[in-house]
Design a protein around this motif. Structure first.
Motif, PDB file in Angstrom:
ATOM      1  N   ASP A  31       0.820  -1.212   0.000  1.00 61.98           N
ATOM      2  CA  ASP A  31       0.000   0.000   0.000  1.00 61.98           C
ATOM      3  C   ASP A  31       0.857   1.268   0.000  1.00 61.98           C
ATOM      4  O   ASP A  31       0.350   2.375   0.216  1.00 61.98           O
ATOM      5  N   GLY A  32       2.154   1.107  -0.251  1.00 57.94           N
ATOM      6  CA  GLY A  32       3.059   2.254  -0.195  1.00 57.94           C
ATOM      7  C   GLY A  32       3.144   2.982  -1.528  1.00 57.94           C
ATOM      8  O   GLY A  32       2.636   2.521  -2.561  1.00 57.94           O
ATOM      9  N   PRO A  33       3.837   4.127  -1.546  1.00 62.77           N
ATOM     10  CA  PRO A  33       3.933   4.950  -2.754  1.00 62.77           C
ATOM     11  C   PRO A  33       4.992   4.483  -3.754  1.00 62.77           C
ATOM     12  O   PRO A  33       5.031   4.965  -4.875  1.00 62.77           O
ATOM     13  N   TRP A  34       5.875   3.574  -3.310  1.00 58.25           N
ATOM     14  CA  TRP A  34       6.924   3.073  -4.184  1.00 58.25           C
ATOM     15  C   TRP A  34       6.742   1.579  -4.443  1.00 58.25           C
ATOM     16  O   TRP A  34       5.930   0.914  -3.781  1.00 58.25           O
ATOM     17  N   GLN A  35       7.511   1.061  -5.389  1.00 57.40           N
ATOM     18  CA  GLN A  35       7.475  -0.383  -5.668  1.00 57.40           C
ATOM     19  C   GLN A  35       8.819  -0.825  -6.237  1.00 57.40           C
ATOM     20  O   GLN A  35       9.534  -0.054  -6.872  1.00 57.40           O
ATOM     21  N   GLN A  36       9.146  -2.091  -6.001  1.00 54.66           N
ATOM     22  CA  GLN A  36      10.359  -2.668  -6.567  1.00 54.66           C
ATOM     23  C   GLN A  36      10.021  -3.327  -7.889  1.00 54.66           C
ATOM     24  O   GLN A  36       9.172  -4.205  -7.956  1.00 54.66           O
ATOM     25  N   LEU A  37      10.684  -2.896  -8.964  1.00 55.37           N
ATOM     26  CA  LEU A  37      10.468  -3.490 -10.280  1.00 55.37           C
ATOM     27  C   LEU A  37      11.392  -4.673 -10.518  1.00 55.37           C
ATOM     28  O   LEU A  37      10.986  -5.691 -11.086  1.00 55.37           O
ATOM     29  N   LEU A  38      12.644  -4.525 -10.084  1.00 54.08           N
ATOM     30  CA  LEU A  38      13.658  -5.554 -10.251  1.00 54.08           C
ATOM     31  C   LEU A  38      14.572  -5.499  -9.036  1.00 54.08           C
ATOM     32  O   LEU A  38      14.563  -4.498  -8.301  1.00 54.08           O
ATOM     33  N   GLY A  40      17.023  -4.462  -6.618  1.00 58.37           N
ATOM     34  CA  GLY A  40      17.848  -3.262  -6.513  1.00 58.37           C
ATOM     35  C   GLY A  40      17.369  -2.094  -7.333  1.00 58.37           C
ATOM     36  O   GLY A  40      18.049  -1.064  -7.394  1.00 58.37           O
ATOM     37  N   VAL A  41      16.205  -2.211  -7.983  1.00 61.90           N
ATOM     38  CA  VAL A  41      15.682  -1.133  -8.834  1.00 61.90           C
ATOM     39  C   VAL A  41      14.252  -0.820  -8.417  1.00 61.90           C
ATOM     40  O   VAL A  41      13.396  -1.715  -8.377  1.00 61.90           O
ATOM     41  N   LEU A  42      13.988   0.453  -8.124  1.00 61.49           N
ATOM     42  CA  LEU A  42      12.685   0.875  -7.606  1.00 61.49           C
ATOM     43  C   LEU A  42      12.014   1.864  -8.542  1.00 61.49           C
ATOM     44  O   LEU A  42      12.673   2.624  -9.255  1.00 61.49           O
ATOM     45  N   LEU A  43      10.684   1.849  -8.490  1.00 60.95           N
ATOM     46  CA  LEU A  43       9.868   2.847  -9.165  1.00 60.95           C
ATOM     47  C   LEU A  43       9.233   3.717  -8.094  1.00 60.95           C
ATOM     48  O   LEU A  43       8.487   3.216  -7.241  1.00 60.95           O
ATOM     49  N   LEU A  44       9.507   5.004  -8.120  1.00 55.03           N
ATOM     50  CA  LEU A  44       9.053   5.899  -7.058  1.00 55.03           C
ATOM     51  C   LEU A  44       7.646   6.412  -7.329  1.00 55.03           C
ATOM     52  O   LEU A  44       7.367   7.614  -7.292  1.00 55.03           O
ATOM     53  N   LYS A  45       6.750   5.501  -7.609  1.00 53.38           N
ATOM     54  CA  LYS A  45       5.341   5.814  -7.784  1.00 53.38           C
ATOM     55  C   LYS A  45       4.556   4.522  -7.700  1.00 53.38           C
ATOM     56  O   LYS A  45       5.108   3.421  -7.892  1.00 53.38           O
TER      57      LYS A  45
END
Length: 298
Positions: A31-38, A40-45
């Motif tokens: 439920d947070g504003p960010w997500q991990q795509l891979l 060590g790599v994050l999407l800040l939305k």
């Protein structure tokens, strides 16, 4: 860091900016504003990433020396007819990195010289086409992948052939067989049309019709124009200029009042500026005379 690819960052970059592992983990909860795509790599939305963000994430995961190849590279070069969920990355053979999620990582001793498009490193069209085709098991898709960049004027059959010969030989027998189709007249026409399209990208002319049959007003067939500008009655012939049938057709066109531009295959590939000038002169000369009484049939 909230828009487009700038919202895709390495975890290490956030840590260097002062974030803790805990603060990053909290923001990456479901439920947070960010997500991990891979890893060590994050999407800040939140929400699904865009295609561009997925590709950028793959680049950050694979490293700065990695090169995007396959269908994603073909798309970057303008061939949007192809689509794939997978992003195919090439890395140097000395590195160790596993494929993860939607990213396929391939180690190679033949890392191509990349073409930088909108800040990302892509394999040239001939390498991308071969990489994509050898991973596909559908013959019709393989053929389309091999010939699409040729048809679009992005590379030559010879570049495709050299790439197949230079790469891994496993699974390339079918691809070699498909290239032999280029010996057929229909495939030769397709290849030459690809180079003609490349020339027209630099010409101040409207798009022509391709491979149309020209008829006189009485219905007599005069011949097939490789390219045809119907509004002004200009035919462009870029086939085998030494063929007797071509000369016969050009004479029939000229008798009917059609302006004809003849271009050799060598000129198509090596004298683009000269061909563009010849086409422009012919087009504007034709526009200033009465259009001949002919019509085109697809």
């Amino acid at each position: 860091m909230t828009t487009n690819t700038e919202s895709v960052v390495r975890r290490s970059t956030l840590m260097a900016a002062g974030h803790s592992n805990y603060s990053v983990a909290v923001r990456c909860r479901p439920d947070g504003p960010w997500q991990q795509l891979l890893p060590g790599v994050l999407l800040l939305k939140s929400g699904p990433p865009t295609r561009r963000q997925r590709v950028k994430a793959a680049v950050l995961y694979a490293g700065e020396d990695a090169v995007i190849t396959g269908i994603e590279s073909l798309r970057a070069h303008g061939l949007h007819a192809f689509d794939a969920d997978e992003v195919h990355m090439l890395i140097p053979g000395t590195r160790r990195l596993s494929s993860r999620e939607y990213v396929r990582v391939e180690r190679t001793t033949r890392l191509p010289r990349p073409r930088v498009i909108k800040g990302l490193r892509y394999a040239p069209p001939h390498r991308a086409a071969v990489d994509a085709a050898r991973r596909n098991r559908d013959p019709s898709q393989q053929r389309a992948l091999l010939y699409a960049p040729i048809d679009s004027g992005l590379c030559t059959i010879e570049q495709i052939r050299v790439e197949i010969d230079a790469g891994a030989q496993r699974g390339t027998a079918a691809l070699r067989s498909m290239l032999e189709e280029s010996l057929l007249p229909s495939m030769t026409n397709t290849v030459q049309q690809g180079w003609a399209k490349r020339v027209l990208h630099q010409a101040p002319l409207p798009p022509p019709e391709w491979r149309v049959s020209i008829h006189s007003d009485s219905g007599q067939a005069l011949g097939i124009a490789d390219a045809w500008w119907d509004g002004v009655g200009v035919a462009w012939d870029f086939g085998n200029q030494r063929d007797y049938g071509v000369r016969q057709r050009q004479e029939a066109f000229l008798r009917a009042g059609i302006v004809v531009v003849s271009t050799t295959a060598t000129e198509l590939r090596n004298n683009i500026e000269g061909v563009v000038q010849a086409l422009a002169r012919a087009y504007y000369a034709a526009a200033n005379r009465p259009r001949p009484q002919v019509h085109a049939v697809a």
